[in-house]
Structures are given as structure tokens and as C-alpha cells.
Write an enzyme that holds these catalytic residues in place. Structure first.
Site, PDB file in Angstrom:
ATOM      1  N   HIS A 415       0.818  -1.209   0.000  1.00  0.00           N
ATOM      2  CA  HIS A 415       0.000   0.000   0.000  1.00  0.00           C
ATOM      3  C   HIS A 415       0.859   1.271   0.000  1.00  0.00           C
ATOM      4  CE1 HIS A 415      -3.332  -2.490   2.247  1.00  0.00           C
ATOM      5  NE2 HIS A 415      -3.284  -2.771   0.969  1.00  0.00           N
ATOM      6  N   HIS A 457      -7.377  -0.061   3.476  1.00  0.00           N
ATOM      7  CA  HIS A 457      -6.649  -0.474   2.284  1.00  0.00           C
ATOM      8  C   HIS A 457      -6.729   0.677   1.278  1.00  0.00           C
ATOM      9  CE1 HIS A 457      -7.812  -3.967   4.584  1.00  0.00           C
ATOM     10  NE2 HIS A 457      -6.795  -4.616   4.038  1.00  0.00           N
TER      11      HIS A 457
HETATM   12  C1  LIG Z   1      -0.349  -7.315  -4.728  1.00  0.00           C
HETATM   13  C2  LIG Z   1      -1.160  -6.138  -4.253  1.00  0.00           C
HETATM   14  C3  LIG Z   1      -2.187  -6.352  -3.338  1.00  0.00           C
HETATM   15  C4  LIG Z   1      -2.946  -5.265  -2.897  1.00  0.00           C
HETATM   16  N1  LIG Z   1      -4.053  -5.509  -2.135  1.00  0.00           N
HETATM   17  C5  LIG Z   1      -4.924  -4.503  -1.898  1.00  0.00           C
HETATM   18  C6  LIG Z   1      -6.184  -4.768  -1.319  1.00  0.00           C
HETATM   19  O1  LIG Z   1      -6.533  -5.903  -1.032  1.00  0.00           O
HETATM   20  N2  LIG Z   1      -7.022  -3.705  -1.090  1.00  0.00           N
HETATM   21  C7  LIG Z   1      -6.653  -2.420  -1.411  1.00  0.00           C
HETATM   22  O2  LIG Z   1      -7.441  -1.501  -1.158  1.00  0.00           O
HETATM   23  N3  LIG Z   1      -5.465  -2.152  -1.959  1.00  0.00           N
HETATM   24  C8  LIG Z   1      -4.613  -3.164  -2.274  1.00  0.00           C
HETATM   25  N4  LIG Z   1      -3.447  -2.908  -2.915  1.00  0.00           N
HETATM   26  C9  LIG Z   1      -3.090  -1.503  -3.172  1.00  0.00           C
HETATM   27  C10 LIG Z   1      -3.959  -0.828  -4.238  1.00  0.00           C
HETATM   28  O3  LIG Z   1      -4.232  -1.724  -5.293  1.00  0.00           O
HETATM   29  C11 LIG Z   1      -3.229   0.424  -4.723  1.00  0.00           C
HETATM   30  O4  LIG Z   1      -3.059   1.317  -3.642  1.00  0.00           O
HETATM   31  C12 LIG Z   1      -3.963   1.171  -5.834  1.00  0.00           C
HETATM   32  O5  LIG Z   1      -4.303   0.297  -6.885  1.00  0.00           O
HETATM   33  C13 LIG Z   1      -3.082   2.300  -6.351  1.00  0.00           C
HETATM   34  O6  LIG Z   1      -3.744   2.967  -7.386  1.00  0.00           O
HETATM   35  P1  LIG Z   1      -2.971   4.008  -8.304  1.00  0.00           P
HETATM   36  O7  LIG Z   1      -3.963   4.542  -9.260  1.00  0.00           O
HETATM   37  O8  LIG Z   1      -2.207   4.938  -7.449  1.00  0.00           O
HETATM   38  O9  LIG Z   1      -1.856   3.144  -9.085  1.00  0.00           O
HETATM   39  P2  LIG Z   1      -2.022   1.867  -9.995  1.00  0.00           P
HETATM   40  O10 LIG Z   1      -3.356   1.245  -9.850  1.00  0.00           O
HETATM   41  O11 LIG Z   1      -0.845   1.004  -9.712  1.00  0.00           O
HETATM   42  O12 LIG Z   1      -1.955   2.421 -11.484  1.00  0.00           O
HETATM   43  C14 LIG Z   1      -0.795   2.927 -12.086  1.00  0.00           C
HETATM   44  C15 LIG Z   1      -0.879   2.639 -13.577  1.00  0.00           C
HETATM   45  O13 LIG Z   1       0.101   3.423 -14.240  1.00  0.00           O
HETATM   46  C16 LIG Z   1       0.764   2.637 -15.205  1.00  0.00           C
HETATM   47  N5  LIG Z   1       2.083   3.223 -15.412  1.00  0.00           N
HETATM   48  C17 LIG Z   1       3.090   3.331 -14.504  1.00  0.00           C
HETATM   49  N6  LIG Z   1       4.151   3.954 -15.054  1.00  0.00           N
HETATM   50  C18 LIG Z   1       3.808   4.247 -16.327  1.00  0.00           C
HETATM   51  C19 LIG Z   1       4.484   4.890 -17.413  1.00  0.00           C
HETATM   52  N7  LIG Z   1       5.731   5.383 -17.280  1.00  0.00           N
HETATM   53  N8  LIG Z   1       3.845   5.017 -18.603  1.00  0.00           N
HETATM   54  C20 LIG Z   1       2.565   4.520 -18.757  1.00  0.00           C
HETATM   55  N9  LIG Z   1       1.893   3.899 -17.769  1.00  0.00           N
HETATM   56  C21 LIG Z   1       2.505   3.771 -16.564  1.00  0.00           C
HETATM   57  C22 LIG Z   1       0.769   1.244 -14.613  1.00  0.00           C
HETATM   58  O14 LIG Z   1       0.941   0.250 -15.609  1.00  0.00           O
HETATM   59  C23 LIG Z   1      -0.587   1.184 -13.923  1.00  0.00           C
HETATM   60  O15 LIG Z   1      -1.587   0.681 -14.782  1.00  0.00           O
HETATM   61  C24 LIG Z   1      -2.648  -3.951  -3.354  1.00  0.00           C
HETATM   62  C25 LIG Z   1      -1.619  -3.747  -4.276  1.00  0.00           C
HETATM   63  C26 LIG Z   1      -0.887  -4.824  -4.734  1.00  0.00           C
HETATM   64  C27 LIG Z   1       0.184  -4.582  -5.757  1.00  0.00           C
END
Ligand SMILES: Cc1cc2nc3c(=O)[nH]c(=O)nc-3n(C[C@H](O)[C@H](O)[C@H](O)COP(=O)(O)OP(=O)(O)OC[C@H]3O[C@@H](n4cnc5c(N)ncnc54)[C@H](O)[C@@H]3O)c2cc1C
Length: 475
Positions: A415, A457
Site C-alpha cells: 500500500h 486499504h
Molecule cells: C499485490 C497487491 C495487493 C494489494 N491488495 C490490496 C487490497 O486488497 N485492497 C486495497 O485496497 N489495496 C490493495 N493494494 C493496493 C492498491 O491496489 C493500490 O493502492 C492502488 O491500486 C493504487 O492505485 P494508483 O492509481 O495509485 O496506481 P495503480 O493502480 O498502480 O496504477 C498505475 C498505472 O500506471 C501505469 N504506469 C506506470 N508507469 C507508467 C508509465 N511510465 N507510462 C505509462 N503507464 C505507466 C501502470 O501500468 C498502472 O496501470 C494492493 C496492491 C498490490 C500490488
């Protein structure tokens, strides 16, 4: 243009493109698997390597999964769906981000199958949320929680709820309701949306202090894509990398990497915060009496002594759910400190960011961690005394110096947040409306902007940020 089709980015694209007057290009380095989401991506937690970015914690060598696919980390996560408490958001110290200000977005995103009609819930959003059915294994743990003096509760997402009760989840009939599964289908038919998978953004183009597009790399080489606003939603590790390579960051670091200094942002990559967890493995004595559920069934949350609501989580589940090396009758009890004081950082340089989570570097975190593990050990001992669990010969949690043992056992809850801190002060990377300081028409909308980690989460909060960013961008 939105860079990153993860939890926040896909929600932001969905909300922005509801207005046909907005043309939205959604770029991601990962694949778009198409409308028929492969079964493994819909259901599994342990996925092939190509669905992940390859980050490791530099200090422990532990792999740090981040989704590299449309849906981002929401498409690879464990689908636990808690929000955190009002004081988590009130602590962000901005009138724009109080719990009351965030609540409409949380409600608009969810379709809560049990509590959708209540004031603090929603029933019409794209993300279905339910609660795990309670198995005999869960009920045994619930009895042990009760004997330790904890109280039952029905809804962990009620404001301020503490106690034990069914784990809220966005997994419905085995399918993870990621943004890939639940939000992307709404975008596919929209003529004002362009999806651009397999395209890694290298940097933002900035001229005269204004962002006007990106440089991206795909299978055909590097390209320039112009846009009149860029929203970075590449996540807690990805967004600071892109900003840094665009000339935004600590001026000295940029110069030593041979990059121009377009905006001095000394805190970029700092303030990295993550929930830390400890896993205690043991065997179920009679698996026919206590068959274990696949996911996490019951969650216990409680407050620790101290200021600002320090908080712990404990839950038990079938260990092979996360660990393929665990035996078929192995149960895992997980204890987590969800209000860490320790802060890590990203070392930003010419290549990929190097991650230093720095779990338990703050002494207070070590003593709190030991305290939580002791509580979990009492619960486990209670069930072992009843003959329902068999402990290993030398449980690590019986170590004489438990704070030290906790440091060695610390794992990421996956997280991470906080590397592009939002705030009202000049040192914050983005302002209250998620605008990057010092660059016009450049926003960040993802988990990286959270100034402090919520006790829940992080997926729902990341989606909430994406939802609200669309309003800021349109406003
Ligand atoms: C294994 C795992 C288990 C988890 N379990 C939970 C859970 O049970 N419950 C919960 O609430 N949270 C959980 N989390 C955390 C939660 O999923 C994240 O906090 C949340 O998804 C983050 O969202 P975000 O939009 O910040 O980033 P992300 O959802 O990671 O999105 C970032 C996106 O940007 C893209 N990207 C990155 N760099 C580039 C680039 N240079 N060019 C183009 N695209 C790029 C990536 O491919 C990705 O698609 C978990 C995470 C993981 C990895």
C-alpha cells in the site's frame, strides 16, 4: 491525457469523459486485455510476471508488486475494500480533503451490497462491494477475538468503526471488481475516449512552464503526443519517475542526473509511507472441523494507545492464498500496523526509481509492531489451547527481543503512498487541487498524492482521488 490506467487513472478517465466535450486519451505501459478479461486476471492473486512492474525494496530485496496492465494495481490486488476513518482524511490538513469532502466520491464509486442505502454508502457506483461469508474458521477466530475483549461489528466502512467483523471486499463470486473489470467497460463505447495500451510514458513535455504533452515509447519507437492537459496517474513509484525525468524534483538531484531543472520540488519521492505487516504461519489441527476460506474472512481493527488514533489490523486466512509454498492446511495470521510513523523514499536517478520502504525505522513503530504481534499471539495461543491450531516448534513471535524480530519479519502490505505529497505548503509537490507546483496544466491523481496513509486499504482511496481529480480538471 491521463497517464496510467490504474485505480485512479481509469476512474478519472471515466468521470471526465462523461462530458462529451472532453476528449480523453488514456495511456498505459501495460496491455489492455480487451472486453473478455482473462480468467487469471479476473480471479487470481499470484499472476505471471508480465503483469507487474519489477520493483524491489532496495533494503530487504523483497519484490514490490505493482500492476502493469489496464486496471493497474486494482487488477492484481487482494480486493480488500476498506476506506479508513474520517480522521485519516481530516489529517490531510486541507479543507478540500476532509472526510466530508471525500465522502460523496466514495459513495458514487461503490455499490455496497449490504449497506448501500445508508448515508455513508452508495448503491449505484461501478465498484460492487460485499462482505465475505463467515466460515467455521472465521467464527473460531471471532470467538477468540471476543475472548480477548474485542467487540463485533457489521460494517468496517462505517465512520470510525473498530472491532471484528466480515472483511469488506470488492471480490464478487470470485471475480475481482478492479477498474479493469468494472470501470473500463463504460469507456469502451465512448467516441471521446482513446485507449493507448503498451505505451510507456518517458517524460512530460513542458514549455514556458506549461505541460503540453508527453514523450512515450511503444513497439515502434518513441513518439510525441500533444495534449492540452496532462494528468499523471502512474502510481506511487511511476508518477515520481515521470516527473523527475521531466525536470521536476530536487534541483541538485536533477543536475547530477544531467536533467534540466524546470521546477524545484525537493520533496518529490520523499514521504513514502506503507502499511507494514507480519505473518504468523501455523497448522489447522483438523481441517475438516475448520475448513479455511480462500480469501480473508474476518477483519479485526483496534486502536493502540497514543495520539492521533494509532491503529492495528489482524486477520486470518488460508496461507496458500498468497503463498504458493505454504502447505494445504497452513493458516496465516496477519498482524499489521496501519499507522506507521516511519517514512521511506524513492532514490530518483537516470533509470528506474530505487525504492526504500524503510519499514520500522521509527522506534515507536517497532514497539507498536511488537505490541500488535503480542496481541495476535494471544489470539493464536487461545485457539492452540483449544486444540484447534498447531503452532510451529519455535514461533518467531516468541523471540525475546520482539521489536528486533519484527524488523526482520516486516513485509509490505503493498500500500505505498505519499511520494508526490499534496499540501497547502510551498514544499508540497501538488497543491490541494492536485496541480503540480511550478508547472501549469500538469496534475497528479493517484495514491502518490496522499500526504498520510489512510488506515484502510488504499485502493478505494486511490479511486476516490481519481474521481475528484476529474472534477478539478474539468472545473
Ligand atoms: C499485490 C497487491 C495487493 C494489494 N491488495 C490490496 C487490497 O486488497 N485492497 C486495497 O485496497 N489495496 C490493495 N493494494 C493496493 C492498491 O491496489 C493500490 O493502492 C492502488 O491500486 C493504487 O492505485 P494508483 O492509481 O495509485 O496506481 P495503480 O493502480 O498502480 O496504477 C498505475 C498505472 O500506471 C501505469 N504506469 C506506470 N508507469 C507508467 C508509465 N511510465 N507510462 C505509462 N503507464 C505507466 C501502470 O501500468 C498502472 O496501470 C494492493 C496492491 C498490490 C500490488
Amino acid at each position: 491525457m491521463i497517464v496510467g490506467a490504474g485505480s485512479a487513472g481509469l476512474v478519472c478517465a471515466w468521470k471526465l469523459s462523461e462530458d462529451p466535450g472532453h476528449e480523453v486519451v488514456l495511456v498505459d505501459a501495460g496491455i489492455d486485455p480487451g472486453p473478455d478479461v482473462p480468467l487469471e486476471l479476473a480471479t487470481e492473486i499470484l499472476l505471471p510476471a508480465h503483469y507487474y512492474w519489477q520493483y524491489t525494496d532496495e533494503d530487504t530485496g523483497n519484490f514490490l508488486p505493482r500492476g502493469k496492465v489496464f486496471g493497474g494495481s486494482s487488477a492484481v490486488n487482494a480486493a480488500a475494500a476498506t476506506r479508513g476513518h474520517p480522521w485519516c482524511f481530516d489529517a490531510w490538513d486541507s479543507p478540500v480533503w476532509t472526510y466530508d469532502a471525500c465522502l460523496p466520491a466514495f459513495r458514487a464509486l461503490e455499490a455496497d451490497q449490504q449497506f448501500g442505502q445508508q448515508d455513508h454508502h452508495g448503491s449505484d457506483g461501478p465498484i460492487a462491494i460485499t462482505r465475505y461469508e463467515q466460515s467455521a474458521f472465521d467464527l473460531a477466530f471471532q470467538d477468540a477475538y471476543r475472548r480477548q475483549g474485542f467487540h463485533p461489528l457489521a460494517d468496517h466502512n462505517a465512520p470510525g468503526a473498530l472491532g471484528y467483523g466480515p472483511f469488506p471486499t470488492n471480490r464478487i463470486d470470485g471475480v475481482r471488481m478492479s477498474t479493469l473489470v468494472s470501470v473500463l467497460p463504460h469507456l469502451r463505447g465512448r467516441s471521446n475516449v482513446v485507449l493507448r495500451p503498451d505505451s510507456e510514458v518517458l517524460r512530460v513535455l513542458i514549455s514556458g512552464g506549461t505541460a503540453h504533452g508527453v514523450v512515450l515509447a511503444d513497439a515502434d519507437g518513441q513518439h510525441i503526443l500533444e495534449a492540452d492537459r496532462v494528468i499523471l496517474s502512474a502510481g506511487t513509484f511511476g508518477t515520481p519517475e515521470i516527473l523527475f525525468h521531466s525536470g521536476i524534483g530536487a534541483a541538485d538531484d536533477l543536475r547530477s542526473a544531467g536533467l534540466p531543472v524546470l521546477a524545484d520540488a525537493p520533496q518529490l519521492g520523499r514521504n513514502l509511507s506503507d502499511h507494514v505487516l507480519f505473518q504468523m504461519n501455523m497448522e489447522v489441527t483438523d481441517p475438516s472441523e475448520l475448513p479455511m476460506p480462500g480469501g480473508q474472512g474476518t477483519l479485526l481493527t483496534y486502536e493502540l494507545p497514543g495520539d492521533r488514533h494509532p491503529q492495528a489490523q489482524i486477520f486470518a486466512y488460508h496461507a496458500p492464498f498468497f503463498d504458493p509454498t505454504a502447505g494445504p492446511h497452513t493458516a496465516a495470521v496477519t498482524a499489521s500496523l496501519v499507522t506507521p510513523e516511519s517514512r521511506g523514499h524513492l532514490a530518483l536517478g537516470p533509470g528506474r526509481a530505487r525504492v526504500h520502504l524503510q519499514h520500522l525505522t521509527a522506534p515507536l513503530d517497532r514497539s507498536r509492531a511488537a505490541d500488535i504481534v503480542r496481541t495476535a499471539a494471544h489470539i493464536v495461543d487461545d485457539l492452540a489451547a483449544q486444540g484447534r491450531l498447531k503452532l510451529p516448534d519455535t514461533p518467531w513471535w516468541r523471540a525475546e527481543d520482539l521489536p528486533h524480530a519484527c524488523r526482520a519479519q516486516a513485509l509490505s502490505y503493498h500500500h505505498p503512498v505519499g511520494t508526490c505529497r499534496m499540501g497547502r505548503d510551498d514544499a508540497a509537490v501538488v497543491d490541494e487541487h492536485l496541480q503540480v507546483r511550478g508547472v501549469e496544466r500538469l496534475m497528479v491523481a493517484d495514491a502518490s498524492v496522499m500526504p498520510a496513509i489512510p488506515r484502510g486499504h488504499t485502493n478505494l482511496s486511490a479511486m476516490m482521488i481519481g474521481y475528484r481529480a476529474a472534477d478539478f480538471a474539468a472545473g
